[in-house]
Design a protein around this motif. Structure first.
Motif, PDB file in Angstrom:
ATOM      1  N   ALA A 132      -9.746 -31.180  13.720  1.00 52.99           N
ATOM      2  CA  ALA A 132     -10.366 -30.661  12.504  1.00 52.99           C
ATOM      3  C   ALA A 132     -11.860 -30.421  12.701  1.00 52.99           C
ATOM      4  O   ALA A 132     -12.403 -29.396  12.272  1.00 52.99           O
ATOM      5  CB  ALA A 132     -10.126 -31.639  11.351  1.00 52.99           C
ATOM      6  N   GLU A 133     -12.531 -31.342  13.364  1.00 48.61           N
ATOM      7  CA  GLU A 133     -13.970 -31.196  13.587  1.00 48.61           C
ATOM      8  C   GLU A 133     -14.256 -29.984  14.482  1.00 48.61           C
ATOM      9  O   GLU A 133     -15.186 -29.217  14.235  1.00 48.61           O
ATOM     10  CB  GLU A 133     -14.519 -32.467  14.222  1.00 48.61           C
ATOM     11  CG  GLU A 133     -16.017 -32.429  14.460  1.00 48.61           C
ATOM     12  CD  GLU A 133     -16.521 -33.685  15.155  1.00 48.61           C
ATOM     13  OE1 GLU A 133     -17.723 -33.944  15.089  1.00 48.61           O
ATOM     14  OE2 GLU A 133     -15.701 -34.387  15.768  1.00 48.61           O
ATOM     15  N   ARG A 134     -13.445 -29.827  15.522  1.00 45.65           N
ATOM     16  CA  ARG A 134     -13.655 -28.707  16.443  1.00 45.65           C
ATOM     17  C   ARG A 134     -13.494 -27.373  15.719  1.00 45.65           C
ATOM     18  O   ARG A 134     -14.295 -26.443  15.907  1.00 45.65           O
ATOM     19  CB  ARG A 134     -12.657 -28.816  17.596  1.00 45.65           C
ATOM     20  CG  ARG A 134     -12.852 -27.776  18.691  1.00 45.65           C
ATOM     21  CD  ARG A 134     -11.778 -27.927  19.754  1.00 45.65           C
ATOM     22  NE  ARG A 134     -11.774 -29.262  20.324  1.00 45.65           N
ATOM     23  CZ  ARG A 134     -10.685 -30.007  20.472  1.00 45.65           C
ATOM     24  NH1 ARG A 134      -9.505 -29.558  20.061  1.00 45.65           N
ATOM     25  NH2 ARG A 134     -10.767 -31.188  21.027  1.00 45.65           N
ATOM     26  N   ALA A 170      -5.598 -22.623  15.818  1.00 49.17           N
ATOM     27  CA  ALA A 170      -6.936 -22.865  15.266  1.00 49.17           C
ATOM     28  C   ALA A 170      -7.128 -22.112  13.962  1.00 49.17           C
ATOM     29  O   ALA A 170      -7.725 -22.644  13.008  1.00 49.17           O
ATOM     30  CB  ALA A 170      -7.995 -22.453  16.283  1.00 49.17           C
ATOM     31  N   MET A 171      -6.621 -20.879  13.883  1.00 48.55           N
ATOM     32  CA  MET A 171      -6.748 -20.145  12.630  1.00 48.55           C
ATOM     33  C   MET A 171      -5.971 -20.841  11.512  1.00 48.55           C
ATOM     34  O   MET A 171      -6.439 -20.913  10.367  1.00 48.55           O
ATOM     35  CB  MET A 171      -6.247 -18.707  12.777  1.00 48.55           C
ATOM     36  CG  MET A 171      -6.321 -17.933  11.462  1.00 48.55           C
ATOM     37  SD  MET A 171      -5.674 -16.254  11.533  1.00 48.55           S
ATOM     38  CE  MET A 171      -7.110 -15.377  12.162  1.00 48.55           C
ATOM     39  N   ALA A 172      -4.796 -21.381  11.835  1.00 50.14           N
ATOM     40  CA  ALA A 172      -4.009 -22.080  10.819  1.00 50.14           C
ATOM     41  C   ALA A 172      -4.778 -23.275  10.273  1.00 50.14           C
ATOM     42  O   ALA A 172      -4.813 -23.513   9.059  1.00 50.14           O
ATOM     43  CB  ALA A 172      -2.675 -22.521  11.418  1.00 50.14           C
ATOM     44  N   VAL A 173      -5.405 -24.047  11.157  1.00 57.53           N
ATOM     45  CA  VAL A 173      -6.191 -25.190  10.708  1.00 57.53           C
ATOM     46  C   VAL A 173      -7.371 -24.719   9.865  1.00 57.53           C
ATOM     47  O   VAL A 173      -7.687 -25.304   8.819  1.00 57.53           O
ATOM     48  CB  VAL A 173      -6.679 -26.017  11.911  1.00 57.53           C
ATOM     49  CG1 VAL A 173      -7.629 -27.122  11.466  1.00 57.53           C
ATOM     50  CG2 VAL A 173      -5.501 -26.613  12.663  1.00 57.53           C
ATOM     51  N   ARG A 174      -8.014 -23.636  10.296  1.00 52.99           N
ATOM     52  CA  ARG A 174      -9.165 -23.107   9.549  1.00 52.99           C
ATOM     53  C   ARG A 174      -8.745 -22.683   8.143  1.00 52.99           C
ATOM     54  O   ARG A 174      -9.438 -22.972   7.159  1.00 52.99           O
ATOM     55  CB  ARG A 174      -9.743 -21.905  10.298  1.00 52.99           C
ATOM     56  CG  ARG A 174     -10.976 -21.299   9.675  1.00 52.99           C
ATOM     57  CD  ARG A 174     -12.197 -22.142   9.925  1.00 52.99           C
ATOM     58  NE  ARG A 174     -13.423 -21.451   9.544  1.00 52.99           N
ATOM     59  CZ  ARG A 174     -14.624 -21.804   9.922  1.00 52.99           C
ATOM     60  NH1 ARG A 174     -14.777 -22.850  10.706  1.00 52.99           N
ATOM     61  NH2 ARG A 174     -15.688 -21.132   9.530  1.00 52.99           N
TER      62      ARG A 174
END
Length: 753
Positions: A132-134, A170-174
């Protein structure tokens, strides 16, 4: 208090004989029940600094002096020590809960969420804070992000499709970080959509509103049809939750789902991803300076090429930043070698790149004590490093200033840089307490670091000796974590070795802290079915052929529910052993059971009441009742807003609320007050409760009702209670209890006692 008092006890009926003299800090003097009690052999004795073995460095008794046996009851006895520790059982269970959560056992920190998968139940894990931080600070947004955000807002359930290397995870997490207001969870790739929908529709309240769910490349995506999609979507709407599912190109198979699919057609350039990540690691100024160095841009382009490789670009950026941060520059040849090893697991690369014993020792100490104060972790790291460094004899020459050169410079690496190297972080202690705690950013690292050290390096003996020291540390939380997070993980990995080297010798030993460490370790290791079966046979043998030490250990093991069997019944069997150490251990074990599950209170009280009818078990049963009474508490803020005292005695609170508990509760109190052998302990617990009642009107009312119930129809118990109340207002008492004494006398008068 009654005829037949133990040798050395005060005269029968003397209400002051059970207490220290005024000003000594005992419960009668301090009134809070938490004051330190006289140390006793093995249990509660003062610990040496930083957890040395009890007795280490203590002055030896004269050779001709006969060893003094501690008393069996009253001040100076194990029983008196155990009944003077308000709330310790509840605190102990909390430490164990957190320690087990540290290594991801069946008990998990905070609420436990599960989803049904193929007829089985699996834990629902929160997304790693490291990921999450990344994504939050180093994300390189491609074109199409805004469109995907709008689609998720409309649909709640978004299928994000793209080729490997395009950064869809990464896009999904964003997207989820921007949409959800609750916790973000990472679903197992084997989850079944239909079962997940049923779980989300459950109205039991276990799924928080506003949560986000990431399902990354599900195994059964081919089975996803429009019907199951809409079912899950409806459940998400009802829960005000969000979900993103990532799939590869060509998926899903059902053409009717195309309305829910968003394609990720464009990926950011690899060098742009590297630049974003390096800026996150080093800051913009240092990052741009690094990337402008001769050969760096060319090396990055050569290693990554021009095809989309978002994950590899992030890993290369981390390697660049680490080289620059630790060495002040970048060795491009070393970077190429490291890139060649990226086919292996990232964790192994990270773990094996730790540079020296000091850093590796800190990583291990952090793994075992993850989430504890930095001072405890720093001490444990130094202790382990001392064991691992070269200890051969040699002569150290003087330095330039003529002074001997230190083997290790404690100022060489600041903690900030060490934590960055270890992928760890510090945060403030909770509840406004000054100081900081340290933890891995990824909670999964703790167990992996411990097992990596155990399986990859020949340091098994040193690790076990190190844990042997930590389990007698002066801080209980360190003792619990070392036993559960450290020894428990190792026992699950190499049970036979740990059993022979540690579990059996410690269980038979005379150090109580190590005996209970065996129980904590088994509470983790026995999550493995094979280990649980073997440990159950081991503990069964301790019942049949053991002495007081191993039977005490057996009681603590059952108190944590570590092995098979009915724990209340198994502990009750040991009440007939007629040994003070075993009796105290039974009380502590029952306190552990009630602290873990208050619904067990009824069965515990019933078992103790039954045991009081057996001559051999009566005294131990009453002592066990008193230990549970003082050591298990409820958080007052959880049961009444604006409570004055932070903790209420759990038995008093539960007996007040649950009618079926009152009869055994009152009868056990009567027997305890009239017991000749443990009357010191009974009056100590009553003092502790009275001191709490003095400060809280609602608790004082519960105390009044209890006094009335005990005295009703029992003049002798009424006389004892009145004499106790008289001591609460004596002139030489440092903290008098006038309100509790007044309501006690009034209630006794009303009962005719």
């Amino acid at each position: 208090m009654t005829d037949g008092a133990a040798p050395g006890a005060p005269a029968a009926g003397d209400p002051r004989g059970s207490r220290p003299a005024a000003g000594t800090g005992g419960p009668a003097a301090g009134g809070a029940g938490r004051a330190p009690q006289p140390p006793v052999a093995g249990q509660g004795a003062p610990q040496p600094p930083h957890g040395g073995t009890p007795g280490d460095g203590a002055s030896a008794a004269p050779a001709d002096a006969a060893p003094q046996e501690p008393p069996s009851s009253g001040p100076g006895a194990e029983s008196y020590e155990a009944t003077g520790r308000l709330g310790e059982g509840t605190q102990r269970r909390g430490h164990l809960h957190d320690a087990v959560a540290n290594v991801e056992g069946d008990m998990v920190g905070g609420d436990k969420y599960v989803v049904l998968t193929g007829g089985t139940r699996r834990k629902l894990r929160a997304l790693s804070p490291l990921i999450a931080e990344r994504v939050r600070f180093a994300y390189c947004a491609p074109t199409g992000l805004d469109g995907a955000r709008e689609a998720l807002g409309r649909q709640r359930l978004l299928i994000l499709r793209g080729a490997d290397g395009y950064g869809k995870s990464a896009m999904a997490v964003r997207l989820l970080l921007g949409a959800c207001q609750g916790t973000l969870y990472h679903l197992d790739s084997g989850v079944d959509f239909a079962s997940l929908a049923e779980q989300l529709e459950n109205e039991s309240g276990v799924i928080e509103r506003g949560a986000g769910f990431l399902l990354d490349r599900p195994e059964h995506v081919a089975e996803l049809g429009r019907e199951t999609y809409e079912k899950v979507q409806g459940a998400l709407v009802q829960a005000d939750a969000w979900m993103v599912v990532t799939v590869r190109g060509g998926e899903p198979a059902d053409g009717e789902l195309l309305f829910g699919v968003t394609d990720l057609a464009h990926a950011p350039a690899p060098f742009d991803v590297v630049r974003a990540h390096v800026r996150w690691h080093l800051g913009e100024r240092h990052a741009d300076r690094l990337l402008a160095r001769p050969g760096v841009r060319e090396t990055v382009d050569d290693l990554l090429g021009t095809d989309p490789v978002c994950r590899q670009a992030g890993e290369l950026a981390a390697a660049l930043a680490e080289e620059y941060d630790t060495r002040g520059g970048v060795d491009l040849d070393r970077l190429r070698e490291r890139r060649a090893r990226l086919a292996a697991e990232d964790f192994e690369i990270w773990a094996e790149s730790l540079p020296d014993p000091a850093t590796r020792s800190f990583a291990l100490a952090l793994a075992v004590l993850n989430g504890l104060p930095l001072e405890d972790i720093a001490y444990a790291a130094r202790s382990l490093c001392d064991r691992l460094e070269d200890d051969g004899p040699y002569v150290r020459g003087p330095g330039p200033d003529g002074r001997p050169v230190r083997a290790r410079n404690p100022f060489e690496v600041p903690r900030r840089r060490r934590l960055a190297r270890l992928r760890a972080q510090e945060r403030d202690k909770p509840d406004g307490e000054p100081g900081t705690v340290l933890e891995y950013k990824d909670p999964g690292y703790a167990r992996r670091v411990i097992l990596h050290a155990w399986t990859q390096y020949d340091i098994q003996g040193e690790l076990l000796d190190w844990l042997k020291e930590l389990v007698v540390h002066r801080a209980e939380r360190v003792r619990v974590y070392a036993a559960a997070s450290g020894l428990g993980v190792l026992a699950a990995e190499s049970y036979r070795h740990v059993e022979a080297r540690v579990l059996i010798p410690w269980a038979r030993g005379d150090v109580p802290e190590r005996r209970v460490a065996v129980a904590y370790a088994l509470s983790v290791a026995c999550q493995h079915p094979w280990v649980r079966e073997e440990a159950t046979e081991l503990v069964r043998g301790w019942y049949a052929h053991g002495g007081p030490a191993v039977r005490s250990t057996a009681a603590r093991v059952h108190g944590l529910g570590a092995v098979a069997g009915q724990p209340v019944a198994e502990i009750s069997r040991l009440l007939a052993v007629e040994h003070p150490t075993v009796a105290v251990s039974c009380g502590l074990a029952l306190a552990d059971l009630v602290a873990d599950d208050p619904d067990r209170t009824g069965s515990v009280l019933a078992a103790l009441r039954t045991a009081t009818t057996a001559h051999r078990a009566r005294g131990a049963a009453l002592l066990a009742f008193l230990i549970v009474a003082v050591q298990v508490v409820v958080e007052a803020k959880d049961v009444r807003a604006g409570a004055v005292v932070p903790e209420w005695p759990a038995l008093l609170y539960l007996a007040h609320r649950r009618h079926e508990l009152r009869d055994p509760f009152v009868r056990l109190w009567r027997d305890a007050l009239n017991e000749s052998f443990f009357h010191h302990e009974a009056e100590q617990v009553l003092d502790t409760w009275a001191a709490l009642a003095e400060r809280d009107s609602e608790l004082r009312e519960m105390f009044r009702l209890m006094v009335g119930a005990i005295a009703q129809g029992d003049p002798r118990s009424g006389l004892i209670l009145r004499r106790c109340a008289d001591t609460w207002t004596e002139q030489d008492r440092l903290v008098p209890l006038p309100q509790t004494a007044a309501i006690t006398r009034a209630q006794l008068t009303a009962e005719g006692a």
